[in-house]
Design a protein around this motif. Structure first.
Motif, PDB file in Angstrom:
ATOM      1  N   SER A  52       0.781  -1.235   0.000  1.00 12.98           N
ATOM      2  CA  SER A  52       0.000   0.000   0.000  1.00 12.98           C
ATOM      3  C   SER A  52       0.816   1.289   0.000  1.00 12.98           C
ATOM      4  O   SER A  52       0.300   2.310  -0.464  1.00 12.98           O
ATOM      5  N   PRO A  53       2.060   1.349   0.546  1.00 16.05           N
ATOM      6  CA  PRO A  53       2.791   2.623   0.492  1.00 16.05           C
ATOM      7  C   PRO A  53       2.878   3.203  -0.900  1.00 16.05           C
ATOM      8  O   PRO A  53       2.823   4.428  -1.075  1.00 16.05           O
ATOM      9  N   GLN A  54       3.005   2.356  -1.893  1.00 12.20           N
ATOM     10  CA  GLN A  54       3.036   2.830  -3.277  1.00 12.20           C
ATOM     11  C   GLN A  54       1.713   3.489  -3.653  1.00 12.20           C
ATOM     12  O   GLN A  54       1.681   4.561  -4.251  1.00 12.20           O
ATOM     13  N   GLY A  55       0.589   2.861  -3.271  1.00  7.50           N
ATOM     14  CA  GLY A  55      -0.717   3.394  -3.590  1.00  7.50           C
ATOM     15  C   GLY A  55      -1.001   4.718  -2.898  1.00  7.50           C
ATOM     16  O   GLY A  55      -1.582   5.628  -3.491  1.00  7.50           O
ATOM     17  N   VAL A  56      -0.587   4.833  -1.628  1.00  8.51           N
ATOM     18  CA  VAL A  56      -0.787   6.082  -0.894  1.00  8.51           C
ATOM     19  C   VAL A  56       0.001   7.208  -1.544  1.00  8.51           C
ATOM     20  O   VAL A  56      -0.515   8.309  -1.769  1.00  8.51           O
ATOM     21  N   LEU A  57       1.264   6.944  -1.885  1.00  8.44           N
ATOM     22  CA  LEU A  57       2.133   7.970  -2.455  1.00  8.44           C
ATOM     23  C   LEU A  57       1.642   8.434  -3.825  1.00  8.44           C
ATOM     24  O   LEU A  57       1.661   9.630  -4.128  1.00  8.44           O
ATOM     25  N   VAL A  58       1.149   7.507  -4.634  1.00  8.51           N
ATOM     26  CA  VAL A  58       0.718   7.889  -5.975  1.00  8.51           C
ATOM     27  C   VAL A  58      -0.529   8.760  -5.938  1.00  8.51           C
ATOM     28  O   VAL A  58      -0.711   9.629  -6.809  1.00  8.51           O
ATOM     29  N   TYR A  59      -1.362   8.618  -4.917  1.00  5.56           N
ATOM     30  CA  TYR A  59      -2.580   9.424  -4.835  1.00  5.56           C
ATOM     31  C   TYR A  59      -2.339  10.782  -4.182  1.00  5.56           C
ATOM     32  O   TYR A  59      -2.919  11.778  -4.601  1.00  5.56           O
ATOM     33  N   VAL A  60      -1.497  10.854  -3.135  1.00  4.93           N
ATOM     34  CA  VAL A  60      -1.298  12.150  -2.453  1.00  4.93           C
ATOM     35  C   VAL A  60      -0.201  12.974  -3.099  1.00  4.93           C
ATOM     36  O   VAL A  60      -0.190  14.198  -2.988  1.00  4.93           O
ATOM     37  N   GLY A  61       0.765  12.323  -3.758  1.00  5.22           N
ATOM     38  CA  GLY A  61       1.737  13.047  -4.551  1.00  5.22           C
ATOM     39  C   GLY A  61       3.010  13.468  -3.856  1.00  5.22           C
ATOM     40  O   GLY A  61       3.921  13.972  -4.514  1.00  5.22           O
ATOM     41  N   SER A  62       3.127  13.291  -2.531  1.00  9.81           N
ATOM     42  CA  SER A  62       4.348  13.698  -1.842  1.00  9.81           C
ATOM     43  C   SER A  62       4.634  12.773  -0.662  1.00  9.81           C
ATOM     44  O   SER A  62       3.697  12.246  -0.048  1.00  9.81           O
ATOM     45  N   PRO A  63       5.909  12.576  -0.328  1.00  9.49           N
ATOM     46  CA  PRO A  63       6.272  11.700   0.787  1.00  9.49           C
ATOM     47  C   PRO A  63       5.720  12.188   2.122  1.00  9.49           C
ATOM     48  O   PRO A  63       5.247  11.388   2.944  1.00  9.49           O
ATOM     49  N   GLY A  64       5.799  13.511   2.362  1.00 14.13           N
ATOM     50  CA  GLY A  64       5.315  14.046   3.632  1.00 14.13           C
ATOM     51  C   GLY A  64       3.827  13.807   3.822  1.00 14.13           C
ATOM     52  O   GLY A  64       3.374  13.385   4.897  1.00 14.13           O
ATOM     53  N   ALA A  65       3.057  14.062   2.770  1.00 12.95           N
ATOM     54  CA  ALA A  65       1.611  13.838   2.852  1.00 12.95           C
ATOM     55  C   ALA A  65       1.293  12.366   3.041  1.00 12.95           C
ATOM     56  O   ALA A  65       0.324  12.015   3.727  1.00 12.95           O
ATOM     57  N   SER A  66       2.107  11.481   2.445  1.00 17.00           N
ATOM     58  CA  SER A  66       1.856  10.043   2.604  1.00 17.00           C
ATOM     59  C   SER A  66       2.049   9.620   4.056  1.00 17.00           C
ATOM     60  O   SER A  66       1.280   8.805   4.582  1.00 17.00           O
ATOM     61  N   LEU A  67       3.064  10.185   4.734  1.00 16.37           N
ATOM     62  CA  LEU A  67       3.268   9.866   6.153  1.00 16.37           C
ATOM     63  C   LEU A  67       2.115  10.386   7.003  1.00 16.37           C
ATOM     64  O   LEU A  67       1.694   9.723   7.973  1.00 16.37           O
ATOM     65  N   VAL A  68       1.598  11.556   6.647  1.00 17.86           N
ATOM     66  CA  VAL A  68       0.442  12.100   7.367  1.00 17.86           C
ATOM     67  C   VAL A  68      -0.762  11.179   7.198  1.00 17.86           C
ATOM     68  O   VAL A  68      -1.501  10.891   8.159  1.00 17.86           O
ATOM     69  N   VAL A  69      -0.966  10.677   5.982  1.00 16.68           N
ATOM     70  CA  VAL A  69      -2.079   9.759   5.723  1.00 16.68           C
ATOM     71  C   VAL A  69      -1.946   8.503   6.573  1.00 16.68           C
ATOM     72  O   VAL A  69      -2.921   8.035   7.185  1.00 16.68           O
ATOM     73  N   TRP A  70      -0.733   7.962   6.662  1.00 14.68           N
ATOM     74  CA  TRP A  70      -0.530   6.762   7.479  1.00 14.68           C
ATOM     75  C   TRP A  70      -0.822   7.031   8.950  1.00 14.68           C
ATOM     76  O   TRP A  70      -1.441   6.215   9.640  1.00 14.68           O
ATOM     77  N   ALA A  71      -0.383   8.189   9.438  1.00 11.65           N
ATOM     78  CA  ALA A  71      -0.635   8.523  10.849  1.00 11.65           C
ATOM     79  C   ALA A  71      -2.131   8.707  11.112  1.00 11.65           C
ATOM     80  O   ALA A  71      -2.657   8.232  12.125  1.00 11.65           O
ATOM     81  N   VAL A  72      -2.829   9.392  10.203  1.00 15.07           N
ATOM     82  CA  VAL A  72      -4.274   9.607  10.371  1.00 15.07           C
ATOM     83  C   VAL A  72      -5.023   8.288  10.273  1.00 15.07           C
ATOM     84  O   VAL A  72      -6.000   8.066  11.003  1.00 15.07           O
TER      85      VAL A  72
END
Length: 488
Positions: A52-72
């Motif tokens: 899933s990390p690949q899927g999260v990153l491709v939708y949000v567009g940035s590494p920082g936002a992907s980490l925020v998504v994982w935390a939320v």
């Protein structure tokens, strides 16, 4: 099937307590605190953190936002589990969401929930996890091959599902022991990824520049953010599994809350650290272009020990699949006990005291999806249906707060928490529909409509063909199962 009583809205305050039911066999209380923690963590940690990390990153567009998504995502799982813990204290029955909706809103809403869960939701999750298991189990035998034979993948997935069905039918204790072993192994594998990233950082080889512009390129499209959460929440799926087996907890009033408070923060912390490790070793472009991101990480960090990564994924998916079987079959079992599924599915094996018919039925439906479906479609369907059900379940808690203020509560969460969860559920269901309407949403809607017809025909009007009664009798003798009663 038989017609059941309505919920609490019809002046049946006692409906929150499980009915005594007819005399019969009962499931054993064999799950202690650490087995409960293992069940939650074991169901949550599957293939998602490796895919899933690949899927999260491709939708949000940035590494920082992907980490925020994982935390939320971890925060949402924690808040949801706390709400479910309060509902579990009010309705101490196996079945999770189904039991809570049945005792709060009555028969029809509960039936629609269990109809989608038993026929689509849980079998789809089992199918998706088994397909992931098969892909990573076969990957070492096809080095450099970008596409594995689909027939072989489906054959291995089918074999895995059948094996775990036999384990769960044979013994609940054997199933929980297997879960504990797999959970320990998968936690160790995640720790290896975290430590590997720390070593790379300590050696000065980490890609720290990615964190200097961590939020550059972040999307502002609501629909894409919603899809990113779908990808991340798939990795947290299973946080509610402990509520499916409350009647098998040794000390449910105490262990339910403690298991949630230990397991979910632990898994969330590991997920965030693992994502940081991925970003330290692989560039965002490498993550997005890789079909096996975790394996590429292993080649760069572990060298000749890179084979440990596919092994870790295999163990993770196997343990998660076992947990899905263990918890999902209990929902089918509980629904049949209430008359919302054929009564045969509520029976237990006379020697092993396991819900054998429910396990076998779940297996049959899952195998159909394994043969006909594919991973991406199945995971999307699972997440969409899951958050519809979560929203309805959280509304049960808010309804009971307003209408049944005097109910004795051994545990209570602040009202703000279920409100946040309800709003999150609305967002996760509506955002993808509004932003990117797909035919799959129409199929789900039509399937829910078919549930009304099935309910009124087989539950409300109690149509029960003679052939079904004869089949139940013969299957009962063949499988050595007998009617069950509820644990208190």
């Amino acid at each position: 099937m038989e017609r059941r009583k309505e919920g609490l809205g019809d002046d049946q305050d006692a409906g929150l307590e499980p009915s005594t039911g007819a005399p019969g066999l009962a499931l054993r209380r064999e799950i202690g605190l650490w087995s409960a923690v293992s069940l939650i963590a074991g169901c949550m940690i599957g293939s998602g953190i490796f895919m899933s990390p690949q899927g999260v990153l491709v939708y949000v567009g940035s590494p920082g936002a992907s980490l925020v998504v994982w935390a939320v995502c971890g925060l949402l799982a924690m808040l949801g589990a706390l709400c479910y813990a309060e509902l579990g204290a009010l309705v101490p029955e196996s079945g999770g969401e189904y039991a809570y909706i049945l005792r709060t809103f009555g028969s029809l809403p509960a039936f629609l929930v269990v109809y989608t869960f038993v026929l689509v939701g849980r079998p789809a999750a089992i199918a998706a996890i088994s397909l992931s298991f098969a892909e990573y189990a076969l990957a070492p035998f096809y080095p450099g091959c970008s596409s594995l034979p689909q027939a072989l993948i489906k054959s291995v997935a089918t074999s895995c599902v059948l094996l775990l069905m036999l384990v769960n039918v044979r013994s609940s204790r054997l199933a929980t022991t297997l879960m504990n072993v797999c959970t320990a192994a998968k936690l160790f594998s995640l720790v290896v990824v975290v430590v590997g990233g720390a070593v790379v950082l300590g050696q000065g080889r980490g890609r720290t520049e990615v964190f200097l512009s961590a939020f550059q390129g972040t999307t502002r499209q609501v629909g894409r953010i919603g899809m990113a959460f779908y990808q991340g929440l798939w990795s947290f799926d299973g946080w509610y599994t402990i509520n499916y087996v409350i009647e098998e907890l040794k000390n449910p009033k105490k262990d339910l809350v403690w298991a949630v408070m230990i397991a979910i923060p632990l898994v969330t912390s590991l997920y965030i650290l693992v994502n940081i490790s991925y970003l330290l070793v692989l560039s965002p472009s490498e993550i997005l272009s890789s079909d096996a991101m975790a394996v590429n990480w292993g080649y760069q960090v572990l060298g000749s020990w890179a084979w440990m990564v596919p092994l870790a994924v295999v163990l993770s998916t196997f343990g998660s699949l076992n947990g899905s079987f263990f918890g999902g079959s209990r929902v089918c079992y509980a629904a049949a006990r209430e008359g919302h599924m054929p009564r045969f599915l509520s029976m237990v094996h006379v020697q092993h005291l396991t819900p054998a018919p429910a396990l076998m039925f779940t297996t049959m439906v899952a195998l159909v999806l394994v043969i006909l479906g594919n991973f991406s479609t199945i995971t999307f369907l699972c997440s969409f249906l899951s958050w519809i059900t979560n929203g309805i379940t959280i509304s049960c808690l808010l309804y009971l707060r307003i209408k049944k203020k005097d109910l004795p509560r051994t545990y209570k969460v602040p009202t703000l928490i279920p409100v946040i969860m309800l709003l999150a559920s609305f967002f996760l269901v509506l955002a993808p529909i509004i932003d990117n309407p797909q035919m799959e949403f129409l199929y789900v809607f039509l399937f829910l409509l078919s549930g009304f017809l099935v309910y009124f025909l087989f539950v409300y009007f109690r149509c029960q063909p003679t052939c079904l009664q004869m089949a139940t009798l013969h299957l009962q003798l063949l499988l050595e199962v007998a009617p069950s009663t509820k644990n208190h």
